[in-house]
Design a protein around this motif. Structure first.
Motif, PDB file in Angstrom:
ATOM      1  N   SER A  15       0.767  -1.249   0.028  1.00  0.00           N
ATOM      2  CA  SER A  15      -0.142   0.063  -0.103  1.00  0.00           C
ATOM      3  C   SER A  15       0.881   1.330  -0.134  1.00  0.00           C
ATOM      4  O   SER A  15       1.957   1.245   0.420  1.00  0.00           O
ATOM      5  N   PRO A  16       0.264   2.101  -0.337  1.00  0.00           N
ATOM      6  CA  PRO A  16       1.180   3.614  -0.652  1.00  0.00           C
ATOM      7  C   PRO A  16       1.635   3.732   0.972  1.00  0.00           C
ATOM      8  O   PRO A  16       0.914   3.697   1.945  1.00  0.00           O
ATOM      9  N   VAL A  17       2.573   4.491   1.032  1.00  0.00           N
ATOM     10  CA  VAL A  17       3.144   5.181   2.525  1.00  0.00           C
ATOM     11  C   VAL A  17       3.166   6.631   2.513  1.00  0.00           C
ATOM     12  O   VAL A  17       3.691   7.170   1.326  1.00  0.00           O
ATOM     13  N   GLY A  18       2.465   7.315   3.308  1.00  0.00           N
ATOM     14  CA  GLY A  18       2.205   8.651   3.056  1.00  0.00           C
ATOM     15  C   GLY A  18       1.301   8.894   1.870  1.00  0.00           C
ATOM     16  O   GLY A  18       0.516   8.148   1.618  1.00  0.00           O
ATOM     17  N   HIS A  19       1.526  10.064   1.334  1.00  0.00           N
ATOM     18  CA  HIS A  19       0.613  10.224   0.141  1.00  0.00           C
ATOM     19  C   HIS A  19       0.730   9.610  -1.117  1.00  0.00           C
ATOM     20  O   HIS A  19       1.998   9.347  -1.352  1.00  0.00           O
ATOM     21  N   ASN A  41       4.862   8.587  -4.025  1.00  0.00           N
ATOM     22  CA  ASN A  41       5.356   7.353  -4.595  1.00  0.00           C
ATOM     23  C   ASN A  41       6.083   6.447  -3.856  1.00  0.00           C
ATOM     24  O   ASN A  41       7.353   6.169  -4.316  1.00  0.00           O
ATOM     25  N   VAL A  42       6.016   6.040  -2.540  1.00  0.00           N
ATOM     26  CA  VAL A  42       6.613   5.318  -1.774  1.00  0.00           C
ATOM     27  C   VAL A  42       5.463   4.247  -1.243  1.00  0.00           C
ATOM     28  O   VAL A  42       4.310   4.342  -1.116  1.00  0.00           O
ATOM     29  N   ARG A  43       5.989   2.892  -1.238  1.00  0.00           N
ATOM     30  CA  ARG A  43       5.069   1.915  -1.327  1.00  0.00           C
ATOM     31  C   ARG A  43       5.644   0.812  -0.083  1.00  0.00           C
ATOM     32  O   ARG A  43       6.777   0.673  -0.052  1.00  0.00           O
ATOM     33  N   ASP A  44       4.795   0.284   0.813  1.00  0.00           N
ATOM     34  CA  ASP A  44       5.156  -0.758   1.500  1.00  0.00           C
ATOM     35  C   ASP A  44       5.213  -2.103   0.986  1.00  0.00           C
ATOM     36  O   ASP A  44       4.240  -2.174  -0.305  1.00  0.00           O
ATOM     37  N   THR A  45       5.450  -3.359   1.693  1.00  0.00           N
ATOM     38  CA  THR A  45       5.408  -4.592   1.144  1.00  0.00           C
ATOM     39  C   THR A  45       4.509  -5.329   2.148  1.00  0.00           C
ATOM     40  O   THR A  45       4.748  -6.793   2.180  1.00  0.00           O
ATOM     41  N   VAL A  46       3.752  -4.782   2.658  1.00  0.00           N
ATOM     42  CA  VAL A  46       2.920  -5.553   3.950  1.00  0.00           C
ATOM     43  C   VAL A  46       1.614  -5.847   2.960  1.00  0.00           C
ATOM     44  O   VAL A  46       0.791  -5.274   2.570  1.00  0.00           O
ATOM     45  N   ARG A  47       1.307  -7.404   3.083  1.00  0.00           N
ATOM     46  CA  ARG A  47       0.207  -7.867   2.777  1.00  0.00           C
ATOM     47  C   ARG A  47      -1.187  -7.280   3.649  1.00  0.00           C
ATOM     48  O   ARG A  47      -1.166  -7.332   4.750  1.00  0.00           O
ATOM     49  N   HIS A  48      -2.051  -6.754   2.757  1.00  0.00           N
ATOM     50  CA  HIS A  48      -3.414  -6.347   3.355  1.00  0.00           C
ATOM     51  C   HIS A  48      -4.400  -6.882   2.920  1.00  0.00           C
ATOM     52  O   HIS A  48      -4.525  -7.092   1.645  1.00  0.00           O
ATOM     53  N   GLY A  49      -5.501  -7.392   3.675  1.00  0.00           N
ATOM     54  CA  GLY A  49      -6.893  -7.835   2.884  1.00  0.00           C
ATOM     55  C   GLY A  49      -7.633  -8.432   4.115  1.00  0.00           C
ATOM     56  O   GLY A  49      -7.507  -8.229   5.143  1.00  0.00           O
ATOM     57  N   GLY A  50      -8.709  -9.048   3.359  1.00  0.00           N
ATOM     58  CA  GLY A  50      -9.636  -9.680   4.240  1.00  0.00           C
ATOM     59  C   GLY A  50     -10.968  -9.629   3.667  1.00  0.00           C
ATOM     60  O   GLY A  50     -11.183  -9.052   2.520  1.00  0.00           O
ATOM     61  N   PHE A  51     -11.870 -10.253   4.006  1.00  0.00           N
ATOM     62  CA  PHE A  51     -13.159 -10.275   3.433  1.00  0.00           C
ATOM     63  C   PHE A  51     -14.427 -10.927   4.324  1.00  0.00           C
ATOM     64  O   PHE A  51     -13.971 -11.528   5.203  1.00  0.00           O
ATOM     65  N   TYR A  52     -15.475 -10.762   3.973  1.00  0.00           N
ATOM     66  CA  TYR A  52     -16.766 -11.065   4.769  1.00  0.00           C
ATOM     67  C   TYR A  52     -17.458 -12.272   4.047  1.00  0.00           C
ATOM     68  O   TYR A  52     -17.774 -12.297   2.985  1.00  0.00           O
ATOM     69  N   THR A  53     -17.814 -13.073   5.016  1.00  0.00           N
ATOM     70  CA  THR A  53     -18.614 -14.287   4.762  1.00  0.00           C
ATOM     71  C   THR A  53     -20.320 -13.795   4.626  1.00  0.00           C
ATOM     72  O   THR A  53     -20.379 -12.653   5.301  1.00  0.00           O
ATOM     73  N   ARG A  54     -20.892 -14.465   3.835  1.00  0.00           N
ATOM     74  CA  ARG A  54     -22.466 -14.140   3.712  1.00  0.00           C
ATOM     75  C   ARG A  54     -23.002 -14.173   5.318  1.00  0.00           C
ATOM     76  O   ARG A  54     -23.601 -13.170   5.872  1.00  0.00           O
ATOM     77  N   GLU A  55     -22.417 -15.171   6.006  1.00  0.00           N
ATOM     78  CA  GLU A  55     -23.008 -15.210   7.521  1.00  0.00           C
ATOM     79  C   GLU A  55     -22.551 -14.017   8.360  1.00  0.00           C
ATOM     80  O   GLU A  55     -23.537 -13.442   9.082  1.00  0.00           O
ATOM     81  N   GLU A  56     -21.523 -13.427   8.343  1.00  0.00           N
ATOM     82  CA  GLU A  56     -20.861 -12.458   8.930  1.00  0.00           C
ATOM     83  C   GLU A  56     -21.666 -11.226   8.370  1.00  0.00           C
ATOM     84  O   GLU A  56     -22.168 -10.284   9.134  1.00  0.00           O
ATOM     85  N   LEU A  57     -22.239 -11.096   7.208  1.00  0.00           N
ATOM     86  CA  LEU A  57     -22.897  -9.787   6.508  1.00  0.00           C
ATOM     87  C   LEU A  57     -24.348  -9.824   7.350  1.00  0.00           C
ATOM     88  O   LEU A  57     -24.952  -8.974   7.504  1.00  0.00           O
ATOM     89  N   GLU A  58     -24.899 -11.276   7.180  1.00  0.00           N
ATOM     90  CA  GLU A  58     -26.153 -11.231   7.727  1.00  0.00           C
ATOM     91  C   GLU A  58     -26.227 -11.193   9.204  1.00  0.00           C
ATOM     92  O   GLU A  58     -27.089 -10.245   9.767  1.00  0.00           O
ATOM     93  N   ASP A  59     -25.187 -11.423   9.936  1.00  0.00           N
ATOM     94  CA  ASP A  59     -25.137 -11.076  11.410  1.00  0.00           C
ATOM     95  C   ASP A  59     -24.955  -9.477  11.767  1.00  0.00           C
ATOM     96  O   ASP A  59     -25.700  -8.922  12.508  1.00  0.00           O
ATOM     97  N   LEU A  60     -24.356  -9.023  10.683  1.00  0.00           N
ATOM     98  CA  LEU A  60     -24.143  -7.455  10.794  1.00  0.00           C
ATOM     99  C   LEU A  60     -25.446  -6.603  10.324  1.00  0.00           C
ATOM    100  O   LEU A  60     -26.139  -5.729  11.119  1.00  0.00           O
ATOM    101  N   THR A  61     -26.140  -7.433   9.526  1.00  0.00           N
ATOM    102  CA  THR A  61     -27.397  -6.837   9.034  1.00  0.00           C
ATOM    103  C   THR A  61     -28.450  -6.718  10.358  1.00  0.00           C
ATOM    104  O   THR A  61     -29.252  -5.900  10.517  1.00  0.00           O
ATOM    105  N   HIS A  62     -28.451  -8.002  11.029  1.00  0.00           N
ATOM    106  CA  HIS A  62     -29.443  -8.355  11.835  1.00  0.00           C
ATOM    107  C   HIS A  62     -29.011  -7.000  13.261  1.00  0.00           C
ATOM    108  O   HIS A  62     -29.777  -6.476  13.735  1.00  0.00           O
ATOM    109  N   TYR A  63     -27.596  -7.177  13.583  1.00  0.00           N
ATOM    110  CA  TYR A  63     -27.318  -5.967  14.642  1.00  0.00           C
ATOM    111  C   TYR A  63     -27.545  -4.788  14.400  1.00  0.00           C
ATOM    112  O   TYR A  63     -28.369  -3.951  15.058  1.00  0.00           O
ATOM    113  N   CYS A  64     -27.589  -4.376  12.892  1.00  0.00           N
ATOM    114  CA  CYS A  64     -27.966  -2.874  12.579  1.00  0.00           C
ATOM    115  C   CYS A  64     -29.550  -2.695  12.631  1.00  0.00           C
ATOM    116  O   CYS A  64     -30.057  -1.677  13.250  1.00  0.00           O
ATOM    117  N   ALA A  65     -30.202  -3.922  12.131  1.00  0.00           N
ATOM    118  CA  ALA A  65     -31.790  -3.499  12.116  1.00  0.00           C
ATOM    119  C   ALA A  65     -32.236  -3.356  13.504  1.00  0.00           C
ATOM    120  O   ALA A  65     -33.113  -2.668  13.615  1.00  0.00           O
TER     121      ALA A  65
END
Ligand code: ACM
Length: 506
Positions: free
Chosen positions: A191-195, A199-223
């Protein structure tokens, strides 16, 4: 009394009412919402809630079908009237705000009773769409962090959480037939470092994602807390993570791209084959199925036509449709996605660029580039949610002070909390009929330059507090708002929010 956003009507009554745990609540309906409120209160205090049938309970709920919001009468007993569950949430939020700031403490305090001033509040929101957007694509946020943000939205009586679920830099929702969207598209290697411009970048792997169940749980929490999620899949632009996962959906199928490690707008967009259109329909329909009653956002912003302009496939599709400019190709996505989503009962919203190609009149327009775009959309018969970046993009600098953390644009692109508070949701150009096209407004939190929870707090607050009162429709002179905001910030401070201090940099 320090309820923010300020209620529409308050009558103060003499004296105070003290509530002791367990709070005896008589609610023939809406028990799930009351339970969620009690659960939240129990994170900060040792106050518990017990349901009873007696009308002399500490808190009594009654149906009043004529109310848009709620009526809260406090005079020895707490009586709440409302027509629907949103009113319950709003009334209970006001009750919690009327108590001591400790009721919002991030650490559980040793409190088993609290005092509130006697009063009668009649209150309702001016707008049905009081939104807060969160970019979970540029930086991935775990569910605990999102729920904490939701808790803060509830405190401010906001009612929409718009989740931006994909972008060039990451795809964040698991889709059964397209596993590489998350296994490949969900991760970037730097990802970029600073602005970005540094034009400076790190080499740190970044990511993640939500499963359907997690999004359903969040929807319920919100509702249960009066919040609807608006999920966004942003296509056909902002698609480099998709094309990295499935090169055949891009314009150069032989080229293996990486999930983008830059901020900005990638030129790598979907191609305009039937396969790519079918992909968009399948994926967006699947995401919509996770949120059965939701308004679904189909993106549509910032789609460069660079690749389409030199593509033989795009040229033949343009000829087939009689298009004169490559920009019109985007309308193929907008029309198909809108049609399919409406068939499944979903309202559709898209960024205002969709106005530049074919777009059904039923598509709600997210007016972000300027107020004028909102006016244009309303005059063309669309419903509109106002999000002009000049006022409601909280990734902009909070002040001109050089000590501000790096933000998306340099000065003079600055949005102070005072500027947010000066914003009027309804553009003055619209007449009384056209104004009805404006559903409300929304604050945006893009997270290219927000990688931690503390930075999220700093960029969101106090601007989101100011926004909440604007969109509730009770803003007043800045001089009267400021001392109320100061007292509100004491509450946010106890809640552990690392907001930007009011006076730094001014
Ligand atoms: C946007 O800010 N690109 C909608």
């Amino acid at each position: 009394m320090n309820i923010l956003p300020k209620p529409q009507q308050v009558t103060t009554l003499e004296g105070t009412t003290t509530l002791h745990s367990p709070l005896r609540v008589c609610a023939r309906e809406w028990r799930d919402e009351v339970r969620a409120w009690a659960e939240d209160l129990a994170k900060s205090t040792h106050i518990e809630v017990e349901f009873v049938e007696e009308d002399d309970a500490d808190i009594v709920f009654n149906l009043a079908s004529d109310l848009d919001g709620y009526r809260l009468h406090i005079d020895g007993q707490i009586r709440v009237q409302c027509a629907w569950s949103d009113g319950v949430v709003q009334a209970l939020t006001s009750l919690r705000l009327l108590g001591p700031a400790e009721l919002y403490s991030a650490q559980r305090v040793d409190l088993t009773s609290f005092e509130v001033p006697n009063c009668e509040i009649n209150d309702w929101p001016a707008f049905g769409w009081r939104g807060a957007h969160l970019d979970v694509a540029r930086h991935f946020w775990d569910l605990a962090t999102i729920k904490r943000y939701v808790d803060l939205l509830v405190m401010h009586k906001l009612n929409i959480l718009h989740l931006h679920l994909n972008d060039d830099q990451g795809w964040r929702v698991e889709i059964p037939n397209w596993p590489k969207l998350t296994s490949v598209g969900g991760w970037r290697n730097g990802s970029p470092v600073g602005h970005e411009d540094d034009n400076v970048r790190d080499t740190v792997r970044h990511g993640g994602f939500y499963t359907r169940e997690e999004l359903e749980d969040l929807t319920h929490y919100c509702a249960l807390r009066g919040i609807s999620i608006v999920p966004e899949i942003d296509l056909p632009g902002h698609a480099q993570a998709v094309v990295a996962a499935y090169p055949e959906l891009g314009n150069y199928p032989e080229t293996q791209l990486e999930v983008w490690e830059h901020w900005g707008i990638s030129d790598h967009v979907l191609n305009v084959s039937d396969t790519a259109l079918d992909f968009a329909v399948e994926v967006v329909s699947y995401v919509a199925s996770i949120f059965p009653n939701a308004t679904v956002h189909i993106g549509g912003d910032e789609c460069p036509t660079t690749e389409w302009e030199v593509s033989d496939l795009a040229a033949s599709v343009m000829e087939q449709h009689g298009f004169e400019s490559a920009q019109q190709l985007q309308g193929l996505f907008t029309s198909r996605l809108s049609e399919v989503l409406e068939e499944s009962g979903h309202q559709v919203i898209a960024w205002d660029e969709v106005l530049d190609a074919e777009v059904p009149e039923t598509t709600v327009i997210a007016a972000w580039r300027s107020e004028e775009k909102g006016v244009e959309a309303a005059l063309r018969g669309h419903y509109v949610v106002m999000m002009p970046m000049q006022y409601l993009y909280f990734d902009w600098l909070s002040s001109e002070n050089p000590s501000e953390p790096v933000a998306v644009h340099p000065a003079p692109f600055v949005t102070t909390w005072e500027k947010v508070y000066s914003y009027n949701v309804i553009p003055s150009e619209l007449n009384s009929l056209q104004r009805k096209q404006i559903l409300g407004a929304q604050a945006q939190l893009w997270t290219e330059y927000i990688a931690t929870r503390d930075r999220m707090d700093y960029m969101a607050f106090p601007r989101l507090s100011a926004f909440a009162e604007v969109v509730w429709g009770t803003k007043e002179e800045l001089d009267s708002f400021r001392p109320r905001l100061v007292r509100h910030l004491a509450r946010l401070s106890l809640a552990g929010v690392q907001f930007r201090p009011l006076d730094s940099g001014e």
